[in-house]
Design a protein around this motif. Structure first.
Motif, PDB file in Angstrom:
ATOM      1  N   ARG A 234     -11.619  -1.683   2.487  1.00  0.00           N
ATOM      2  CA  ARG A 234     -12.414  -1.668   3.611  1.00  0.00           C
ATOM      3  C   ARG A 234     -11.800  -1.710   4.940  1.00  0.00           C
ATOM      4  NH1 ARG A 234     -14.904  -4.696   7.352  1.00  0.00           N
ATOM      5  NH2 ARG A 234     -14.008  -6.542   6.552  1.00  0.00           N
ATOM      6  N   LEU A 235     -10.695  -2.509   5.100  1.00  0.00           N
ATOM      7  CA  LEU A 235      -9.653  -2.496   6.298  1.00  0.00           C
ATOM      8  C   LEU A 235      -9.003  -1.213   6.164  1.00  0.00           C
ATOM      9  CD1 LEU A 235      -8.670  -6.295   6.018  1.00  0.00           C
ATOM     10  CD2 LEU A 235     -10.325  -5.546   7.286  1.00  0.00           C
ATOM     11  N   TYR A 236      -8.574  -0.865   5.389  1.00  0.00           N
ATOM     12  CA  TYR A 236      -7.610   0.294   5.102  1.00  0.00           C
ATOM     13  C   TYR A 236      -8.619   1.516   5.737  1.00  0.00           C
ATOM     14  CZ  TYR A 236      -5.452   4.505   3.769  1.00  0.00           C
ATOM     15  OH  TYR A 236      -4.853   5.758   3.721  1.00  0.00           O
ATOM     16  N   ILE A 237      -9.725   1.575   5.310  1.00  0.00           N
ATOM     17  CA  ILE A 237     -10.636   2.658   5.740  1.00  0.00           C
ATOM     18  C   ILE A 237     -10.839   2.673   7.173  1.00  0.00           C
ATOM     19  CG2 ILE A 237     -13.031   3.656   5.775  1.00  0.00           C
ATOM     20  CD1 ILE A 237     -13.020   2.717   2.740  1.00  0.00           C
TER      21      ILE A 237
ATOM     22  N   ASN B 124      -9.208   5.909  12.444  1.00  0.00           N
ATOM     23  CA  ASN B 124      -8.653   5.866  13.559  1.00  0.00           C
ATOM     24  C   ASN B 124      -8.106   7.213  13.766  1.00  0.00           C
ATOM     25  OD1 ASN B 124      -7.306   5.480  16.085  1.00  0.00           O
ATOM     26  ND2 ASN B 124      -6.966   3.427  15.657  1.00  0.00           N
ATOM     27  N   PRO B 125      -8.665   7.837  15.086  1.00  0.00           N
ATOM     28  CA  PRO B 125      -7.954   9.110  15.376  1.00  0.00           C
ATOM     29  C   PRO B 125      -6.532   8.821  15.667  1.00  0.00           C
ATOM     30  CG  PRO B 125      -9.579   8.529  17.051  1.00  0.00           C
ATOM     31  CD  PRO B 125      -9.751   7.389  15.970  1.00  0.00           C
ATOM     32  N   PHE B 126      -5.847   7.954  16.235  1.00  0.00           N
ATOM     33  CA  PHE B 126      -4.638   7.900  16.644  1.00  0.00           C
ATOM     34  C   PHE B 126      -3.727   7.262  15.340  1.00  0.00           C
ATOM     35  CE2 PHE B 126      -7.033   6.628  20.289  1.00  0.00           C
ATOM     36  CZ  PHE B 126      -6.694   7.722  21.144  1.00  0.00           C
TER      37      PHE B 126
ATOM     38  N   ILE C 221       0.768  -1.204  -0.018  1.00  0.00           N
ATOM     39  CA  ILE C 221      -0.142   0.074   0.045  1.00  0.00           C
ATOM     40  C   ILE C 221       0.906   1.197   0.015  1.00  0.00           C
ATOM     41  CG2 ILE C 221      -1.687   1.378   1.026  1.00  0.00           C
ATOM     42  CD1 ILE C 221      -2.912  -1.363   2.440  1.00  0.00           C
ATOM     43  N   VAL C 222       0.628   1.829  -0.938  1.00  0.00           N
ATOM     44  CA  VAL C 222       1.589   3.236  -1.270  1.00  0.00           C
ATOM     45  C   VAL C 222       0.692   4.337  -0.881  1.00  0.00           C
ATOM     46  CG1 VAL C 222       3.033   4.130  -2.881  1.00  0.00           C
ATOM     47  CG2 VAL C 222       2.992   1.832  -2.866  1.00  0.00           C
TER      48      VAL C 222
ATOM     49  N   ILE D   2      -4.520   6.712  -2.503  1.00  0.00           N
ATOM     50  CA  ILE D   2      -3.939   5.680  -2.021  1.00  0.00           C
ATOM     51  C   ILE D   2      -3.667   4.421  -2.880  1.00  0.00           C
ATOM     52  CG2 ILE D   2      -3.417   4.061   0.133  1.00  0.00           C
ATOM     53  CD1 ILE D   2      -2.894   7.105   0.674  1.00  0.00           C
ATOM     54  N   LYS D   3      -2.444   3.863  -2.971  1.00  0.00           N
ATOM     55  CA  LYS D   3      -2.346   2.825  -4.187  1.00  0.00           C
ATOM     56  C   LYS D   3      -2.025   1.601  -3.622  1.00  0.00           C
ATOM     57  CE  LYS D   3      -0.158   6.502  -6.703  1.00  0.00           C
ATOM     58  NZ  LYS D   3       0.507   7.276  -5.853  1.00  0.00           N
TER      59      LYS D   3
END
Length: 150
Positions: free
Chosen positions: A114-117, A122-124, A20-21, A90-91
């Protein structure tokens, strides 16, 4: 320069490599995942170079259509590099064997997206920094097994 196997021995093993770039071509996640046998697999120290080489082709394809899933954008030693680009640029890059079904690749990309979103919301989590979550890594690996090891 040529990124062949050179003096190192290419080995046969099951392999799918995802990267993931982020913006500025910063690597924010990478993993070597389980997948079908793919013939000759490049040495691990060359996987990032292969994916970064494919970014040039990806940039041209990104602006030529409206789909997030861009299918195959490059090839290395008969191993395709497939890509998925988010609206935020995001690639997601996938180096894999040519035996994978296109539909499985597309579904895998949408699942990882979906997992990346979830991570990005996440605010952290600081945007464009490496994803170090073990839960994210475990879920990506589970998705790879579900979609590629049928």
């Amino acid at each position: 320069f040529f990124l062949g196997c050179g003096a190192q021995i290419c080995r046969k093993s099951p392999m799918v490599y995802i990267a993931i770039v982020g913006k500025g071509d910063v690597l924010i996640y990478e993993a070597k995942l389980p997948g079908p046998s793919s013939g000759k697999v490049p040495p691990e120290n060359q996987l990032q170079f292969i994916v970064h080489q494919a970014l040039d082709s990806l940039d041209h394809k990104t602006w030529s259509g409206t789909s997030m899933y861009l299918k195959q954008v490059d090839t290395f030693n008969k191993m395709p590099v497939s890509a998925f680009v988010t609206a935020g640029h995001i690639k997601f890059m996938l180096l894999h064997s040519s035996s994978l079904e296109e539909n499985a690749i597309k579904q895998f990309f949408y699942e990882v997206y979906r997992l990346y979103i979830k991570v990005a919301m996440n605010p952290f989590y600081l945007k464009n920094t490496p994803i170090t979550s073990s839960a994210f890594n475990d879920r990506v690996r589970t998705s790879a097994r579900n979609f590629f090891m049928r």
